[in-house]
Design a protein around this motif. Structure first.
Motif, PDB file in Angstrom:
ATOM      1  N   LEU B 348      -0.740   5.682  -5.366  1.00  0.00           N
ATOM      2  CA  LEU B 348       0.239   6.566  -6.006  1.00  0.00           C
ATOM      3  C   LEU B 348       0.696   7.671  -5.044  1.00  0.00           C
ATOM      4  CD1 LEU B 348      -1.433   6.863  -9.541  1.00  0.00           C
ATOM      5  CD2 LEU B 348       0.615   5.546  -8.953  1.00  0.00           C
ATOM      6  N   LEU B 349      -0.240   8.221  -4.282  1.00  0.00           N
ATOM      7  CA  LEU B 349       0.106   9.297  -3.336  1.00  0.00           C
ATOM      8  C   LEU B 349       1.012   8.800  -2.217  1.00  0.00           C
ATOM      9  CD1 LEU B 349      -3.333  11.155  -2.933  1.00  0.00           C
ATOM     10  CD2 LEU B 349      -1.287  12.026  -4.071  1.00  0.00           C
ATOM     11  N   THR B 350       0.937   7.505  -1.909  1.00  0.00           N
ATOM     12  CA  THR B 350       1.754   6.965  -0.822  1.00  0.00           C
ATOM     13  C   THR B 350       2.970   6.204  -1.361  1.00  0.00           C
ATOM     14  OG1 THR B 350       0.234   5.081  -0.707  1.00  0.00           O
ATOM     15  CG2 THR B 350      -0.112   6.852   0.876  1.00  0.00           C
ATOM     16  N   GLY B 351       3.293   6.432  -2.636  1.00  0.00           N
ATOM     17  CA  GLY B 351       4.536   5.898  -3.172  1.00  0.00           C
ATOM     18  C   GLY B 351       4.464   4.456  -3.644  1.00  0.00           C
ATOM     19  N   LEU B 352       3.278   3.898  -3.713  1.00  0.00           N
ATOM     20  CA  LEU B 352       3.131   2.537  -4.226  1.00  0.00           C
ATOM     21  C   LEU B 352       2.818   2.591  -5.721  1.00  0.00           C
ATOM     22  CD1 LEU B 352       0.792   1.225  -1.384  1.00  0.00           C
ATOM     23  CD2 LEU B 352       3.214   0.651  -1.663  1.00  0.00           C
TER      24      LEU B 352
END
Ligand SMILES: Cc1cc2nc3c(=O)[nH]c(=O)nc-3n(C[C@H](O)[C@H](O)[C@H](O)COP(=O)(O)OP(=O)(O)OC[C@H]3O[C@@H](n4cnc5c(N)ncnc54)[C@H](O)[C@@H]3O)c2cc1C
Lengths: 123, 425
Positions: B348-352
């Motif tokens: 989630l933090l890396t946009g996935l």
């Protein structure tokens, strides 16, 4: 909704990395036809395999539980499928393997063996 | 062999990118630092902090925990049975600090979820992008009449390990042969469903060896229990009629206790025990109630795929505090949940997007020094819900051979090393 908290350049690098590794892992697809996504520590293969290490270490002093570092992808896949398919098997591994699909077993076997190779390359 | 060549290529490119981590250090240096705060350094929290840090080395990871050392509950029943020392249960946070995790020795007092700020009992505040709550359980001191913190000094719960474990051990040692030991078991859900019955087994083991005229009475607020058939058979085979179990419907439910006289009251009876172990009503750690992540049930509802609270955004709850049924409240579950949660948070933090997966649990219980039984389960967390994988899981075979039980005891010992290793060493 999931606003990335890392900046755009990082997301770009990540994206490129996924593409680069995805093309690699395509070539790694094995005889049962599944396409293992071994690309990162956050892949489906990684998340599935993460549960195994609660019992099975790589190396160390385990006596009754096998150490994962001794397994090639083929051997681990074969063992897990045996556990899954032996109808009258009663060990913990029989009871657990029955909950995984063949495709998941392939992913786990490939991921674990890739980790083993990374570890031994690092030594 | 094309397979091995491409594998090698894959591994080489993975190494170039920082092995199992996500990114090479040079890339990481340029990125904004996302902040993860973890409350609670037990099996859930310590494991989650380490995995998140390993997956995304640029992540700032802070672990909030009031105790200098962690004393593990799994295998603490062996301490009570005189088969293990409390030192073997005790772990430090040194390995976590060495890996770049900031350990803050304090109690989290409050969380402002809108501002994403944790306030500690010393007044300090911590900002977060994502918060993991793994506070374990606290006791509902008001719920069993007569049983408060002071009473637990006479009637130990030993349901958090440490001084309480040693107190129960000492009381058993001090008891005369021919005494009555009572265990009162609260109604489910509680931490470690087979735990009370493993404890009964190991107390019986100690009594049979040292005080064979004694009795062990389990007063249960439940109608049935985990691995019941296996435990019952083992008690009969190993301890004869020393162990007696009373179901709730057989006047087993304790509804009041008197600490000074060690008296336990059920609906129809008053029982004076020589040693009384009260496993009291529980809920998620108090901080979960303060954050309002707990529902009226006292436990925290979560999205099973991400472990994010359904009540408070950006707050993920793992371990005993969460509602994860049919996964039991076990260290095994907390460990698996910690790793899956850490991976999903990094995604989630890396946009996935978050991805559903399959989790598993195994609870070993000792029935004697060198014999154990087990129960396993496999679970899907698809669509935000936990579900049993059909056809999987179950208990050790009913026609238990001694060697099968000895094997499971040896597996349990390895499991303890592996799981404490992932959390602490
Ligand atoms: C007798 C017994 C036997 C057991 N045997 C087994 C077994 O054989 N196998 C098994 O799998 N499980 C077993 N368990 C269950 C296991 O101990 C728990 O399920 C496990 O500890 C849950 O992990 P957790 O991270 O949720 O909580 P915990 O391990 O309890 O960790 C919670 C941590 O949070 C800290 N904390 C709480 N509130 C705050 C706050 N406000 N701020 C900062 N820190 C805070 C606490 O100090 C603690 O260190 C057993 C339990 C008992 C009681």
């Amino acid at each position: 909704m999931n606003r990335p908290l890392v900046d755009a350049s990082l997301a770009l690098v990540l994206g490129l990395m996924f593409i680069a590794l995805a093309s690699c892992s395509t070539a790694v697809s094995n005889k049962s036809g599944a396409m293992p996504d071994l690309s990162t520590g956050v892949s489906q293969a990684a998340v599935l395999s993460s549960v195994c290490t609660g019992c099975h270490t790589s190396g160390g002093s385990a006596k009754a539980l096998v150490s994962l570092q001794d397994y090639s992808a083929n051997l681990l896949q074969r063992k897990l499928l045996e556990y899954k398919n032996e109808a009258d098997g009663a060990t913990v591994m029989h009871r657990i393997a029955r909950g995984y699909s063949e495709q998941q077993i392939v992913l786990i076997a490939d991921y674990v063996s890739a980790q083993n190779q990374i570890q031994s390359a690092g030594k | 062999m094309t397979i091995s060549i491409s594998r090698r290529r894959l591994i080489m490119s993975m190494s170039a990118l920082g092995l199992s981590g996500l990114l090479a250090p040079s890339v990481l240096a340029q990125t904004a630092k996302a902040k993860l705060v973890v409350i609670g350094g037990g099996f859930g929290g310590a494991t989650a902090a380490r995995f998140a840090k390993r997956l995304l080395p640029s992540l700032s990871v802070t672990l909030v925990e009031p105790n200098a050392n962690y004393v593990a509950c799994p295998f603490s029943n062996l301490v009570i049975g005189g088969l293990r020392s409390i030192e073997q249960q005790t772990f430090s946070y040194g390995a976590l600090s060495a890996e770049g995790i900031t350990i803050v020795r304090a109690m989290a007092r409050d969380v402002d979820a809108a501002a994403k700020i944790v306030t500690l009992d010393n007044g300090t505040t911590l900002n977060y992008d994502r918060l993991i709550l793994s506070p374990g359980i606290d006791f509902r001191w008001d719920a069993l009449q007569g049983y408060d913190q002071a009473a637990s000094e006479q009637l130990p719960h030993a349901w958090k390990a440490g001084a309480q474990t040693e107190l129960l051990r000492k009381q058993l040692q001090a008891m005369d042969d021919g005494g009555v030991v009572a265990i009162s078991v609260t109604a489910a859900p509680f931490r470690c469903p087979p735990g009370p019955y493993e404890r009964a087994s190991l107390i019986a083991y100690y009594l049979k060896k040292n005080k064979p005229k004694s009795k062990l009475l389990i007063l249960d607020s439940n109608e049935k229990f985990s691995k019941q058939g296996l435990f019952t058979t083992s008690w009969k085979n190993l301890y004869g009629d020393m162990v007696e179990w009373r179901a709730a419907s057989n006047d087993g439910r304790v509804n009041r206790v008197e600490a000074n006289s060690k008296t336990l009251h059920t609906d129809f009876e008053s029982l004076k025990a020589d040693v009384a172990n009260i496993i009291p009503p529980q809920h998620a750690g108090v901080i979960a109630q303060r954050v309002r992540a707990a529902s009226d049930s006292g436990w925290c509802p979560i999205n099973a795929t991400t472990f994010e609270s359904t009540l408070v955004p950006n707050v993920h709850v793992i371990g005993d505090a969460s509602i994860a049924s049919p996964m039991p409240k076990s260290a095994f579950s907390a460990n698996a949940q910690a790793k899956v949660c850490a991976i999903q948070i990094v995604r989630l933090l890396t946009g996935l997007d978050a991805e559903a997966t399959t989790l598993a649990n195994t609870c070993f219980s000792y029935v004697a020094e060198d014999k154990a039984i087990s129960v396993s389960g496999v679970y899907s967390n698809e669509g935000g819900q936990f579900a049993n994988m059909p056809g999987a899981g179950g208990v050790s075979p009913a026609d238990l051979s001694i060697s099968f039980q000895q094997q499971e005891a040896a597996q349990a010992a390895d499991w303890f090393k592996a799981i404490t290793g992932e959390a602490f060493s």
